[in-house]
Motif scaffolding. Structure first.
Motif, PDB file in Angstrom:
ATOM      1  N   LEU A 376       0.792  -1.242   0.000  1.00 42.62           N
ATOM      2  CA  LEU A 376       0.000   0.000   0.000  1.00 42.62           C
ATOM      3  C   LEU A 376       0.821   1.288   0.000  1.00 42.62           C
ATOM      4  O   LEU A 376       0.316   2.348  -0.347  1.00 42.62           O
ATOM      5  CB  LEU A 376      -1.006  -0.003   1.156  1.00 42.62           C
ATOM      6  N   ILE A 377       2.071   1.233   0.377  1.00 42.24           N
ATOM      7  CA  ILE A 377       2.932   2.424   0.317  1.00 42.24           C
ATOM      8  C   ILE A 377       3.288   2.683  -1.150  1.00 42.24           C
ATOM      9  O   ILE A 377       3.624   1.747  -1.885  1.00 42.24           O
ATOM     10  CB  ILE A 377       4.213   2.202   1.148  1.00 42.24           C
ATOM     11  N   ILE A 378       3.203   3.954  -1.560  1.00 47.56           N
ATOM     12  CA  ILE A 378       3.539   4.307  -2.955  1.00 47.56           C
ATOM     13  C   ILE A 378       5.021   4.664  -3.020  1.00 47.56           C
ATOM     14  O   ILE A 378       5.447   5.645  -2.414  1.00 47.56           O
ATOM     15  CB  ILE A 378       2.678   5.491  -3.439  1.00 47.56           C
ATOM     16  N   PRO A 379       5.808   3.855  -3.726  1.00 51.87           N
ATOM     17  CA  PRO A 379       7.262   4.085  -3.698  1.00 51.87           C
ATOM     18  C   PRO A 379       7.720   5.186  -4.650  1.00 51.87           C
ATOM     19  O   PRO A 379       7.094   5.426  -5.690  1.00 51.87           O
ATOM     20  CB  PRO A 379       7.843   2.746  -4.165  1.00 51.87           C
ATOM     21  N   ALA A 380       8.829   5.825  -4.323  1.00 51.37           N
ATOM     22  CA  ALA A 380       9.489   6.743  -5.254  1.00 51.37           C
ATOM     23  C   ALA A 380       9.988   5.913  -6.439  1.00 51.37           C
ATOM     24  O   ALA A 380      10.378   4.753  -6.257  1.00 51.37           O
ATOM     25  CB  ALA A 380      10.669   7.410  -4.567  1.00 51.37           C
ATOM     26  N   PRO A 381      10.002   6.499  -7.656  1.00 54.78           N
ATOM     27  CA  PRO A 381      10.505   5.741  -8.812  1.00 54.78           C
ATOM     28  C   PRO A 381      11.930   5.216  -8.599  1.00 54.78           C
ATOM     29  O   PRO A 381      12.266   4.135  -9.089  1.00 54.78           O
ATOM     30  CB  PRO A 381      10.461   6.761  -9.954  1.00 54.78           C
ATOM     31  N   GLU A 382      12.749   5.964  -7.864  1.00 57.86           N
ATOM     32  CA  GLU A 382      14.116   5.491  -7.587  1.00 57.86           C
ATOM     33  C   GLU A 382      14.057   4.190  -6.785  1.00 57.86           C
ATOM     34  O   GLU A 382      14.698   3.192  -7.114  1.00 57.86           O
ATOM     35  CB  GLU A 382      14.906   6.537  -6.770  1.00 57.86           C
ATOM     36  N   SER A 383      13.236   4.218  -5.720  1.00 60.25           N
ATOM     37  CA  SER A 383      13.166   3.056  -4.821  1.00 60.25           C
ATOM     38  C   SER A 383      12.620   1.821  -5.535  1.00 60.25           C
ATOM     39  O   SER A 383      12.863   0.691  -5.104  1.00 60.25           O
ATOM     40  CB  SER A 383      12.255   3.370  -3.631  1.00 60.25           C
ATOM     41  N   SER A 384      11.850   2.049  -6.616  1.00 60.05           N
ATOM     42  CA  SER A 384      11.250   0.903  -7.319  1.00 60.05           C
ATOM     43  C   SER A 384      12.329  -0.040  -7.852  1.00 60.05           C
ATOM     44  O   SER A 384      12.077  -1.222  -8.059  1.00 60.05           O
ATOM     45  CB  SER A 384      10.353   1.390  -8.472  1.00 60.05           C
ATOM     46  N   HIS A 385      13.536   0.475  -8.055  1.00 60.96           N
ATOM     47  CA  HIS A 385      14.621  -0.403  -8.518  1.00 60.96           C
ATOM     48  C   HIS A 385      14.988  -1.427  -7.445  1.00 60.96           C
ATOM     49  O   HIS A 385      15.271  -2.590  -7.748  1.00 60.96           O
ATOM     50  CB  HIS A 385      15.850   0.433  -8.920  1.00 60.96           C
ATOM     51  N   ALA A 386      14.973  -0.985  -6.183  1.00 62.25           N
ATOM     52  CA  ALA A 386      15.270  -1.919  -5.084  1.00 62.25           C
ATOM     53  C   ALA A 386      14.136  -2.934  -4.949  1.00 62.25           C
ATOM     54  O   ALA A 386      14.367  -4.120  -4.675  1.00 62.25           O
ATOM     55  CB  ALA A 386      15.472  -1.153  -3.782  1.00 62.25           C
ATOM     56  N   ILE A 387      12.904  -2.470  -5.165  1.00 58.93           N
ATOM     57  CA  ILE A 387      11.753  -3.386  -5.079  1.00 58.93           C
ATOM     58  C   ILE A 387      11.876  -4.453  -6.171  1.00 58.93           C
ATOM     59  O   ILE A 387      11.661  -5.639  -5.925  1.00 58.93           O
ATOM     60  CB  ILE A 387      10.425  -2.614  -5.227  1.00 58.93           C
ATOM     61  N   ARG A 388      12.228  -4.003  -7.387  1.00 55.11           N
ATOM     62  CA  ARG A 388      12.431  -4.968  -8.493  1.00 55.11           C
ATOM     63  C   ARG A 388      13.450  -6.030  -8.061  1.00 55.11           C
ATOM     64  O   ARG A 388      13.241  -7.231  -8.238  1.00 55.11           O
ATOM     65  CB  ARG A 388      12.923  -4.212  -9.739  1.00 55.11           C
TER      66      ARG A 388
END
Ligand SMILES: Cc1ncc(COP(=O)(O)O)c(C=O)c1O
Length: 451
Positions: A376-388
């Protein structure tokens, strides 16, 4: 079984962890951009206060966090460590996924962890104004906030593409009292020079750094501040990993893999360095930095001496680089568009201690959407790389039937990045693999150094 593992304010770390004494081999010298000779503390004084210059080169493993800084940290630290139960369930993975959430800071990312001590040491040294640059605006808003806390003026040069994509970051900086210019700007020689060649320049972090360095170097009462890359910035960010370690202890776990997105290297260093220390002491832990395929510094750059900025005014450091005049495409993860990397992270990648990977933009947004729809937390586009990176590790664990423990840093929220999500849903975003010839072209301009 807790979802959020929280610490009390009295558990905010009392010291930062300095990795320098634990590095595999000596550090390469940092060179003066004019003379090519190793810089001395005196060379750096027009740009930084002595308190930070000492930290840049300190051989001490633990550096005390000054009381006023620790007090300021109380406003949002310790940050929570989440167990990503909903994401795990959606992935049907046996892996345990933990994430440290730095988006709870007032500016919305990890950047205030270093903005606050930087403003503090400048205040002690009598600085009146700080000049800095910002990519996506996360750093600019953090330094504006910290200057507000310590009564300093603040000027921010914001990369033009983000200035236009993210107008609310500019509003945040202005709300906290900063003056903001789209970079390249007409305020500096560096900016005017770029505009003369390319009036429509989208800007880059390298150009914005040149403008801020020039501003500081040409005004007696002004010093420069950098939101990433430098040793003292990585040092300040270690509060992230130090807290995460304590929180994982409470959960009874230790990570098999620690993941951070990589722009200049600071949030990655923050989560990873305290675990790199364990690795050096024999622990079996992997550390992985994830960068965009459109700005593939660690995975396609060379490990060489290069300028920190486009106009060759910032010191020359040995780091992974795509060349100081590299112009990355205007991807939404604006904070990951830097040609260079932290010399500390670079040395660790080169020594094989840190793994580096590149992820394409669309796969990162896909991961961010899956994360936002489960955690439910909306990530920063930068952080999405760590999520990937974390999702890929969890899917691999599923394939192998392994109960792996994954820790990643969710470096910021994306509340001010909603145009990026709109563009993603409208199908307006592309993947971009930076062409090898372009990288080769930029690398031809590396400085020739004698060391
Ligand atoms: C949310 C967020 N994460 C990561 C980064 C990348 O910077 P660094 O590599 O220094 O952590 C930025 C930079 O602006 C950012 O805003």
């Amino acid at each position: 079984m807790e979802t959020k593992i929280v610490l009390g304010e009295n558990q905010i770390p009392t010291h930062w962890y300095n990795i320098i004494p634990d590095m595999p081999g000596p550090l390469a010298p940092v060179l003066h951009p004019g003379t090519g000779k190793p810089v001395t503390p005196d060379d750096l004084l027009p740009l930084f206060p002595m308190g930070l210059i000492e930290q840049e080169m300190s051989p001490e493993r633990w550096i005390k966090i000054p009381d006023p800084v620790r007090d300021a940290y109380r406003q949002w630290r310790p940050t929570p460590l989440y167990r990503a139960r909903r994401l795990e369930a959606a992935l049907k993975t046996p892996a345990k996924i933990y994430y440290k959430y730095e988006g709870v800071s007032p500016a919305g990312s990890h950047k205030p962890n270093t903005a606050v001590p930087q403003a503090y040491y400048n205040k002690l040294a009598g600085t009146k104004r700080i000049a800095s640059e910002t990519g996506a605006g996360q750093w600019g808003s953090s330094i504006a906030m910290a200057c507000q806390m310590f009564g300093l003026e603040c000027t921010v040069y914001m990369v033009r593409v983000s200035y236009e994509q993210k107008p609310y970051r500019k509003s945040m900086m202005q709300l906290w009292g900063a003056k903001v210019f789209a970079s390249p700007s007409k305020e500096t020689n560096a900016g005017r020079g770029i505009l003369a060649k390319d009036p429509k320049s989208q800007g880059s972090l390298g150009i914005a750094i040149s403008e801020a360095v020039e501003d500081a170097a040409t005004h007696e009462d002004t010093r420069y501040s950098l939101g990433s890359v430098l040793n003292h910035v990585c040092l300040h960010q270690t509060v992230i990993g130090l807290e995460a370690k304590e929180q994982l202890k409470l959960a009874g776990d230790y990570p098999d893999v620690v993941i951070g997105c990589h722009g200049g290297g600071s949030n990655f260093a923050g989560i990873a360095f305290p675990f790199v220390a364990d690795k050096a002491a024999g622990k079996n832990v992997r550390v992985v930095a994830i960068e965009p395929t459109s700005c593939p510094t660690l995975t396609k750059g060379v490990y060489a001496f290069d300028y920190g900025d486009t106009a060759k005014m910032a010191p020359i450091a040995k780091m992974y680089t795509l060349g100081h005049d590299f112009m990355p495409p205007g991807i939404h993860a604006g904070g990951l568009r830097y040609h260079g990397a932290s010399p500390l992270v670079s040395q660790l990648v080169n020594a094989g201690v840190v793994e580096a990977r590149a992820a394409p933009q669309l796969a990162c947004f896909e991961a961010a959407v899956q994360f936002a729809r489960t955690e439910l937390i909306i990530p920063a586009p930068e952080s999405s790389h760590a999520i990937r990176g974390a999702i890929d590790e969890a899917l691999q664990a599923k394939q192998e039937g392994k109960e792996k423990v994954i820790l990643f840093n969710l470096s910021g929220h994306g509340h001010v990045d909603m145009t990026a999500y709109d563009d993603y849903f409208a199908g307006k975003l592309d993947d971009f693999e930076y062409p090898a010839e372009k990288v080769k072209e930029s690398l031809a301009h590396l400085p020739k150094v004698a060391v």
